[in-house]
Motif scaffolding. Structure first.
Motif, PDB file in Angstrom:
ATOM      1  N   GLN A  97       0.814  -1.211   0.000  1.00  0.00           N
ATOM      2  CA  GLN A  97       0.000   0.000   0.000  1.00  0.00           C
ATOM      3  C   GLN A  97       0.845   1.258   0.000  1.00  0.00           C
ATOM      4  O   GLN A  97       0.474   2.273  -0.614  1.00  0.00           O
ATOM      5  CB  GLN A  97      -0.943   0.000   1.202  1.00  0.00           C
ATOM      6  N   LYS A  98       1.982   1.223   0.686  1.00  0.00           N
ATOM      7  CA  LYS A  98       2.880   2.381   0.672  1.00  0.00           C
ATOM      8  C   LYS A  98       3.352   2.676  -0.756  1.00  0.00           C
ATOM      9  O   LYS A  98       3.447   3.842  -1.165  1.00  0.00           O
ATOM     10  CB  LYS A  98       4.084   2.130   1.589  1.00  0.00           C
ATOM     11  N   ILE A  99       3.653   1.631  -1.507  1.00  0.00           N
ATOM     12  CA  ILE A  99       4.060   1.816  -2.901  1.00  0.00           C
ATOM     13  C   ILE A  99       2.922   2.427  -3.707  1.00  0.00           C
ATOM     14  O   ILE A  99       3.101   3.414  -4.433  1.00  0.00           O
ATOM     15  CB  ILE A  99       4.488   0.479  -3.536  1.00  0.00           C
ATOM     16  N   LEU A 100       1.749   1.851  -3.590  1.00  0.00           N
ATOM     17  CA  LEU A 100       0.601   2.313  -4.382  1.00  0.00           C
ATOM     18  C   LEU A 100       0.221   3.744  -4.018  1.00  0.00           C
ATOM     19  O   LEU A 100      -0.107   4.551  -4.899  1.00  0.00           O
ATOM     20  CB  LEU A 100      -0.588   1.377  -4.165  1.00  0.00           C
ATOM     21  N   ASP A 101       0.266   4.070  -2.732  1.00  0.00           N
ATOM     22  CA  ASP A 101      -0.057   5.439  -2.304  1.00  0.00           C
ATOM     23  C   ASP A 101       0.892   6.449  -2.928  1.00  0.00           C
ATOM     24  O   ASP A 101       0.507   7.590  -3.216  1.00  0.00           O
ATOM     25  CB  ASP A 101       0.001   5.550  -0.786  1.00  0.00           C
ATOM     26  N   GLY A 102       2.140   6.038  -3.155  1.00  0.00           N
ATOM     27  CA  GLY A 102       3.122   6.947  -3.743  1.00  0.00           C
ATOM     28  C   GLY A 102       2.798   7.340  -5.175  1.00  0.00           C
ATOM     29  O   GLY A 102       3.227   8.399  -5.642  1.00  0.00           O
ATOM     30  N   TYR A 103       2.025   6.504  -5.864  1.00  0.00           N
ATOM     31  CA  TYR A 103       1.656   6.818  -7.256  1.00  0.00           C
ATOM     32  C   TYR A 103       0.320   7.546  -7.354  1.00  0.00           C
ATOM     33  O   TYR A 103       0.055   8.219  -8.354  1.00  0.00           O
ATOM     34  CB  TYR A 103       1.620   5.535  -8.088  1.00  0.00           C
ATOM     35  N   GLY A 104      -0.516   7.415  -6.348  1.00  0.00           N
ATOM     36  CA  GLY A 104      -1.762   8.174  -6.294  1.00  0.00           C
ATOM     37  C   GLY A 104      -2.592   8.082  -7.558  1.00  0.00           C
ATOM     38  O   GLY A 104      -2.844   6.997  -8.097  1.00  0.00           O
ATOM     39  N   GLN A 105      -2.988   9.236  -8.082  1.00  0.00           N
ATOM     40  CA  GLN A 105      -3.872   9.312  -9.238  1.00  0.00           C
ATOM     41  C   GLN A 105      -3.209   8.835 -10.529  1.00  0.00           C
ATOM     42  O   GLN A 105      -3.900   8.563 -11.516  1.00  0.00           O
ATOM     43  CB  GLN A 105      -4.381  10.747  -9.410  1.00  0.00           C
ATOM     44  N   LEU A 106      -1.890   8.727 -10.519  1.00  0.00           N
ATOM     45  CA  LEU A 106      -1.205   8.257 -11.722  1.00  0.00           C
ATOM     46  C   LEU A 106      -1.612   6.828 -12.076  1.00  0.00           C
ATOM     47  O   LEU A 106      -1.511   6.417 -13.238  1.00  0.00           O
ATOM     48  CB  LEU A 106       0.310   8.320 -11.530  1.00  0.00           C
ATOM     49  N   LEU A 107      -2.089   6.065 -11.098  1.00  0.00           N
ATOM     50  CA  LEU A 107      -2.495   4.690 -11.349  1.00  0.00           C
ATOM     51  C   LEU A 107      -3.739   4.613 -12.228  1.00  0.00           C
ATOM     52  O   LEU A 107      -4.089   3.539 -12.720  1.00  0.00           O
ATOM     53  CB  LEU A 107      -2.751   3.954 -10.040  1.00  0.00           C
ATOM     54  N   ALA A 108      -4.403   5.752 -12.451  1.00  0.00           N
ATOM     55  CA  ALA A 108      -5.550   5.771 -13.365  1.00  0.00           C
ATOM     56  C   ALA A 108      -5.108   5.663 -14.820  1.00  0.00           C
ATOM     57  O   ALA A 108      -5.928   5.374 -15.696  1.00  0.00           O
ATOM     58  CB  ALA A 108      -6.366   7.045 -13.152  1.00  0.00           C
ATOM     59  N   GLN A 109      -3.812   5.896 -15.070  1.00  0.00           N
ATOM     60  CA  GLN A 109      -3.278   5.781 -16.431  1.00  0.00           C
ATOM     61  C   GLN A 109      -2.852   4.333 -16.666  1.00  0.00           C
ATOM     62  O   GLN A 109      -1.987   3.815 -15.949  1.00  0.00           O
ATOM     63  CB  GLN A 109      -2.102   6.726 -16.616  1.00  0.00           C
ATOM     64  N   PRO A 110      -3.443   3.652 -17.659  1.00  0.00           N
ATOM     65  CA  PRO A 110      -3.193   2.222 -17.858  1.00  0.00           C
ATOM     66  C   PRO A 110      -1.721   1.843 -17.960  1.00  0.00           C
ATOM     67  O   PRO A 110      -1.292   0.832 -17.385  1.00  0.00           O
ATOM     68  CB  PRO A 110      -3.941   1.919 -19.161  1.00  0.00           C
ATOM     69  N   GLU A 111      -0.906   2.638 -18.669  1.00  0.00           N
ATOM     70  CA  GLU A 111       0.485   2.234 -18.844  1.00  0.00           C
ATOM     71  C   GLU A 111       1.263   2.321 -17.532  1.00  0.00           C
ATOM     72  O   GLU A 111       2.164   1.516 -17.275  1.00  0.00           O
ATOM     73  CB  GLU A 111       1.166   3.050 -19.932  1.00  0.00           C
ATOM     74  N   ILE A 112       0.916   3.275 -16.671  1.00  0.00           N
ATOM     75  CA  ILE A 112       1.567   3.381 -15.364  1.00  0.00           C
ATOM     76  C   ILE A 112       1.064   2.272 -14.445  1.00  0.00           C
ATOM     77  O   ILE A 112       1.841   1.634 -13.724  1.00  0.00           O
ATOM     78  CB  ILE A 112       1.328   4.760 -14.736  1.00  0.00           C
ATOM     79  N   ALA A 113      -0.247   2.025 -14.479  1.00  0.00           N
ATOM     80  CA  ALA A 113      -0.818   0.965 -13.646  1.00  0.00           C
ATOM     81  C   ALA A 113      -0.177  -0.379 -13.955  1.00  0.00           C
ATOM     82  O   ALA A 113       0.155  -1.146 -13.045  1.00  0.00           O
ATOM     83  CB  ALA A 113      -2.328   0.897 -13.854  1.00  0.00           C
ATOM     84  N   CYS A 114       0.037  -0.665 -15.240  1.00  0.00           N
ATOM     85  CA  CYS A 114       0.653  -1.935 -15.617  1.00  0.00           C
ATOM     86  C   CYS A 114       2.072  -2.031 -15.060  1.00  0.00           C
ATOM     87  O   CYS A 114       2.451  -3.048 -14.469  1.00  0.00           O
ATOM     88  CB  CYS A 114       0.672  -2.080 -17.142  1.00  0.00           C
ATOM     89  N   CYS A 115       2.859  -0.987 -15.243  1.00  0.00           N
ATOM     90  CA  CYS A 115       4.243  -1.004 -14.742  1.00  0.00           C
ATOM     91  C   CYS A 115       4.272  -1.243 -13.239  1.00  0.00           C
ATOM     92  O   CYS A 115       5.054  -2.060 -12.743  1.00  0.00           O
ATOM     93  CB  CYS A 115       4.936   0.318 -15.070  1.00  0.00           C
ATOM     94  N   VAL A 116       3.410  -0.535 -12.513  1.00  0.00           N
ATOM     95  CA  VAL A 116       3.426  -0.611 -11.055  1.00  0.00           C
ATOM     96  C   VAL A 116       2.915  -1.958 -10.558  1.00  0.00           C
ATOM     97  O   VAL A 116       3.584  -2.651  -9.775  1.00  0.00           O
ATOM     98  CB  VAL A 116       2.591   0.538 -10.448  1.00  0.00           C
ATOM     99  N   TYR A 117       1.731  -2.348 -11.015  1.00  0.00           N
ATOM    100  CA  TYR A 117       1.139  -3.588 -10.503  1.00  0.00           C
ATOM    101  C   TYR A 117       1.928  -4.820 -10.915  1.00  0.00           C
ATOM    102  O   TYR A 117       2.059  -5.772 -10.137  1.00  0.00           O
ATOM    103  CB  TYR A 117      -0.310  -3.708 -10.971  1.00  0.00           C
ATOM    104  N   PHE A 118       2.491  -4.820 -12.126  1.00  0.00           N
ATOM    105  CA  PHE A 118       3.246  -5.990 -12.569  1.00  0.00           C
ATOM    106  C   PHE A 118       4.540  -6.143 -11.771  1.00  0.00           C
ATOM    107  O   PHE A 118       4.860  -7.223 -11.281  1.00  0.00           O
ATOM    108  CB  PHE A 118       3.556  -5.896 -14.065  1.00  0.00           C
ATOM    109  N   ALA A 119       5.290  -5.057 -11.643  1.00  0.00           N
ATOM    110  CA  ALA A 119       6.567  -5.130 -10.924  1.00  0.00           C
ATOM    111  C   ALA A 119       6.343  -5.433  -9.445  1.00  0.00           C
ATOM    112  O   ALA A 119       7.070  -6.229  -8.839  1.00  0.00           O
ATOM    113  CB  ALA A 119       7.338  -3.823 -11.091  1.00  0.00           C
ATOM    114  N   LEU A 120       5.322  -4.812  -8.867  1.00  0.00           N
ATOM    115  CA  LEU A 120       5.051  -5.011  -7.440  1.00  0.00           C
ATOM    116  C   LEU A 120       4.571  -6.441  -7.172  1.00  0.00           C
ATOM    117  O   LEU A 120       5.033  -7.097  -6.227  1.00  0.00           O
ATOM    118  CB  LEU A 120       4.021  -3.994  -6.967  1.00  0.00           C
ATOM    119  N   ALA A 121       3.651  -6.932  -8.013  1.00  0.00           N
ATOM    120  CA  ALA A 121       3.140  -8.287  -7.822  1.00  0.00           C
ATOM    121  C   ALA A 121       4.246  -9.323  -8.022  1.00  0.00           C
ATOM    122  O   ALA A 121       4.339 -10.304  -7.279  1.00  0.00           O
ATOM    123  CB  ALA A 121       1.985  -8.551  -8.788  1.00  0.00           C
ATOM    124  N   ASP A 122       5.082  -9.104  -9.020  1.00  0.00           N
ATOM    125  CA  ASP A 122       6.177 -10.039  -9.291  1.00  0.00           C
ATOM    126  C   ASP A 122       7.138 -10.101  -8.107  1.00  0.00           C
ATOM    127  O   ASP A 122       7.543 -11.182  -7.662  1.00  0.00           O
ATOM    128  CB  ASP A 122       6.908  -9.589 -10.553  1.00  0.00           C
TER     129      ASP A 122
END
Length: 250
Positions: free
Chosen positions: A20-45
Motif C-alpha cells: 500500500q505504501k508503494i501504491l499510495d506513492g503513485y496516487g492518481q497516476l495509477l488511473a493511467q493504464p500504462e503506469i498501472a501496468c508497470c506498477v502492478y506488474f513489478a510489485l506483484a512479481d
C-alpha cells in the motif's frame, strides 16, 4: 520500486502495508493504464518472489495481464520488441497463478533519517543555465516527502533570456509557467531526479534575490521527476519549438 518494497519489509512493514505504501506513492497516476501496468506488474512479481503476494494485489495485476497488459505501449514505442514483451507478460501471468514460494526472510534494518535536499523557503527563485546559453527561472513551490528524502518541487517560469540580469524582480501568480511532459500527460511541476545521491541535486541552480508575491500554486499530484540536464533541455526545446512555429506563422 522493487527495492522500495523490500526496504519497507526490512523496516518492519507487513506485506500488505508495504504494497500500500508503494501504491499510495503513485496516487492518481495509477488511473493511467500504462503506469498501472508497470506498477502492478513489478510489485506483484516482487511480492510473489518474496512469498508475500496479497490477494488484493493479485486481483489487481491478473486482470491487467489477462486484458493484454501494456502491450499497446510497446506497439507504439518499441514495435520490434512486442513479441518479447508478450512472452514476458504471459510468463508473469503463469507465475502469479502458481502457488508462491515460502516467505523469504528479510533482515530488519531501521529506517535512516530522511535526507533534506534543501532548506530553502517556498517561493525561492533559482536560475538555471540552459544548453542554449540562456538562463531560465525555477520557482520552489513545495516539497515532496519520499521514503528516503524530502525533495523540492519547482515550477518553471515561462521565460528565457540571455542573462539573469534581464529578469523581473517580482513574480506573481499571473506569470505563466511551463508544462513538463510525463507519460503523455502534462505536469505543472518538476522535481530533480538525482544522478548521484552523494551530490547536492541543486548543484546547477543558483538562488536569486527575486521575490514571489503571492506564492505560486502547488499540486502534489502533478509532478514529473527529471534529471537536471533533461529539465534544461526541455525548457530550451519548448522555446525553440515555439519560436519555430512563430516563424512559420509569419
Amino acid at each position: 520500486m522493487r527495492d522500495e518494497y523490500v526496504t519497507h519489509l526490512s523496516q518492519g512493514c507487513a506485506s500488505e502495508e508495504a504494497e500500500q505504501k508503494i501504491l499510495d506513492g503513485y496516487g492518481q497516476l495509477l488511473a493511467q493504464p500504462e503506469i498501472a501496468c508497470c506498477v502492478y506488474f513489478a510489485l506483484a512479481d516482487t511480492a510473489w518472489k518474496y512469498g508475500r503476494l496479497s490477494a488484493s494485489l493479485k486481483a489487481k495485476a491478473l486482470p491487467l495481464l489477462q486484458s493484454g497488459g501494456d502491450v499497446f505501449v510497446w506497439q507504439r514505442d518499441a514495435p520490434a520488441n512486442v513479441a518479447a514483451r508478450i512472452k514476458v507478460l504471459k510468463a508473469l501471468e503463469a507465475r502469479l497463478n502458481r502457488v508462491q514460494p515460502p516467505e523469504l526472510p528479510v533482515k530488519f534494518a531501521p529506517p535512516k533519517p530522511q535526507k533534506v535536499r534543501t532548506t530553502a523557503p517556498i517561493g525561492s527563485v533559482f536560475s538555471l543555465a540552459l544548453p542554449s546559453g540562456n538562463a531560465a527561472l525555477l520557482i520552489l513551490v513545495g516539497y515532496k516527502e519520499l521514503t528516503e528524502s524530502i525533495d523540492p518541487v519547482f515550477s518553471a517560469l515561462s521565460w528565457r533570456a540571455a542573462s539573469i540580469e534581464a529578469v523581473p524582480q517580482h513574480i506573481t501568480t499571473t506569470d505563466p509557467t511551463l508544462p513538463f511532459n510525463a507519460f503523455r500527460k502534462q505536469c505543472a511541476h518538476v522535481a530533480i531526479l538525482p544522478g548521484d545521491q552523494r551530490r547536492n541535486i541543486l548543484f546547477r541552480l543558483e538562488q536569486t534575490s527575486i521575490r514571489v508575491e503571492p506564492l505560486l500554486p502547488y499540486n502534489p499530484e502533478s509532478i514529473v521527476w527529471l534529471a537536471i540536464g533533461r529539465i534544461a533541455r526541455e525548457i530550451d526545446a519548448f522555446y525553440d519549438s515555439h519560436n519555430h512555429a512563430a516563424s512559420l506563422a509569419r
